[in-house]
Design an enzyme around this catalytic site. Structure first.
Site, PDB file in Angstrom:
ATOM      1  N   THR A  69     -13.540   6.438   6.352  1.00 15.92           N
ATOM      2  CA  THR A  69     -14.192   5.864   5.176  1.00 15.92           C
ATOM      3  C   THR A  69     -14.039   4.344   5.199  1.00 15.92           C
ATOM      4  O   THR A  69     -13.366   3.782   6.053  1.00 15.92           O
ATOM      5  CB  THR A  69     -13.561   6.393   3.867  1.00 15.92           C
ATOM      6  OG1 THR A  69     -12.239   5.826   3.725  1.00 15.92           O
ATOM      7  CG2 THR A  69     -13.463   7.914   3.858  1.00 15.92           C
ATOM      8  N   LYS A 115       1.271   4.389  -2.962  1.00 15.89           N
ATOM      9  CA  LYS A 115       1.051   5.812  -2.707  1.00 15.89           C
ATOM     10  C   LYS A 115       2.303   6.639  -2.972  1.00 15.89           C
ATOM     11  O   LYS A 115       2.215   7.796  -3.404  1.00 15.89           O
ATOM     12  CB  LYS A 115       0.557   6.010  -1.269  1.00 15.89           C
ATOM     13  CG  LYS A 115      -0.854   5.457  -1.035  1.00 15.89           C
ATOM     14  CD  LYS A 115      -1.872   6.090  -1.971  1.00 15.89           C
ATOM     15  CE  LYS A 115      -3.283   5.630  -1.755  1.00 15.89           C
ATOM     16  NZ  LYS A 115      -4.265   6.273  -2.642  1.00 15.89           N
ATOM     17  N   TYR A 152       0.835  -1.203   0.000  1.00 16.27           N
ATOM     18  CA  TYR A 152       0.000   0.000   0.000  1.00 16.27           C
ATOM     19  C   TYR A 152       0.871   1.255   0.000  1.00 16.27           C
ATOM     20  O   TYR A 152       0.655   2.180  -0.796  1.00 16.27           O
ATOM     21  CB  TYR A 152      -0.928   0.003   1.211  1.00 16.27           C
ATOM     22  CG  TYR A 152      -1.783   1.248   1.319  1.00 16.27           C
ATOM     23  CD1 TYR A 152      -2.773   1.523   0.377  1.00 16.27           C
ATOM     24  CD2 TYR A 152      -1.597   2.158   2.355  1.00 16.27           C
ATOM     25  CE1 TYR A 152      -3.553   2.667   0.466  1.00 16.27           C
ATOM     26  CE2 TYR A 152      -2.372   3.304   2.453  1.00 16.27           C
ATOM     27  CZ  TYR A 152      -3.352   3.552   1.511  1.00 16.27           C
ATOM     28  OH  TYR A 152      -4.122   4.682   1.597  1.00 16.27           O
TER      29      TYR A 152
END
Length: 325
Positions: A242, A209, A205
């Site tokens: 989220t 990014k 991850y």
């Protein structure tokens, strides 16, 4: 797989998270200034059916833009469009299907969009996933790399000539890449981008990014060199409550819930810097920045490595089947 290959990325990522939370405890969320109307401008927001993407699409539509919400959940997309229109927005919104884990689907989406003859003024590369178990995309890429980075690398390049034609001096087209503070923990392994030797969801991850930030800087350099009226910036939304966190370990999820209600940003707050980058007068002609909480911020030192930027660009072109420009 050695314990170190799992624990080091995990530790670095959670350390980044702690630093962001400490910042958010002592600093208010960025408040958007009054933004100019965007009537007649067209935007694409990937992953715009919920969370930060939806709030970004919603705000851009409220400014008068025609917003295309690109996503892979048709029912969610229809609901998002309906909600935006029910608010009596000045602009319009529509949903168009695309599966960002499939390069074929990305290419099909671009063909459909180009066939309509619309201009394109804003591209928000927002869709993403976080810390999923080891798996591959349809094209055989590590899932974070494929969805978060390579699909957006391809989408941007396939739409770049249209963005160039739509932008004008004093009224540039704008590209926004949604990165994350986790990029500070990222390592781009050019010999093993797909993480097949030693897999860590945390490392994968963070790498995706960081790749977005490297991509941002390299692309802006090319755009500036060719005097194009297009800018590209990377945005860090902070820690936002989220569904992106649904893949956390069960124990971490339990700990996260009470913390999120107090310390995390809302999706609307998380979207504010992306909206600012997409529409603010202050950002006209400004590119090659890493924006956090509405401010230009220093990204990770390695993200400014021009040699790594160039190597990643070349490798990315090969992986998605593009001729290197």
């Amino acid at each position: 797989m050695s314990p170190q290959s799992v624990l080091v990325p995990l530790f670095k990522l959670y350390l980044c998270g702690i630093k962001v939370l400490l910042y958010q405890i002592f600093n208010r969320s960025f408040t958007l200034p009054v933004l100019p109307k965007q009537n007649g401008r067209v935007a694409i927001v990937t992953g715009g059916t919920r969370g930060i993407g939806f709030e970004t699409a919603r705000h851009l539509a409220s400014l008068g833009m025609h917003v295309i919400i690109a996503g892979n959940e048709r029912e969610e997309g229809a609901a998002a469009v309906r909600k935006i229109h029910e608010e009596g927005t000045e602009g319009t919104a529509e949903f168009v299907f695309v599966d960002m884990t499939s390069l074929k689907s990305v290419r099909h989406f671009v063909r459909l969009f180009r066939d309509r003859g619309l201009p394109l003024h804003v591209l928000v590369n927002n869709a993403g996933t976080m810390m999923v178990p080891e798996r591959q995309t349809e094209d055989g890429f590590e899932y974070h790399l494929g969805l978060n980075y390579l699909s957006h690398f391809l989408l941007t390049n396939l739409l770049l000539d249209l963005l160039k034609r739509s932008g004008k001096p004093g009224c540039c087209s704008r590209i926004i890449n949604m990165s994350s503070a986790t990029h500070y923990a990222g390592v781009v392994d050019m010999e093993d981008l797909n993480r097949r030797i030693q897999y860590s969801s945390h490392g994968a991850y963070s790498q995706s990014k960081l790749a977005l930030v490297l991509f941002t800087y390299y692309l802006q350099e090319q755009l500036t060199a060719s005097s194009c009226s297009v800018t590209v910036n990377a945005v860090d939304p902070g820690m936002v409550d989220t569904a992106l966190y649904d893949n956390l370990w069960t124990l971490v999820q339990l700990l996260k819930k009470p913390v999120a209600k107090i310390l995390f940003r809302t999706p609307a707050e998380g979207a504010s810097t992306a909206v600012y980058a997409a529409a603010a007068s202050e950002m006209e002609g400004v590119g090659g920045c890493y924006l956090y909480n509405g401010q230009k911020t220093q990204s990770a030192g390695v993200s400014y490595d021009s040699e790594l930027q160039a190597k990643l660009w070349k490798k990315s072109c090969q992986l998605v089947g593009l001729q290197e420009a």
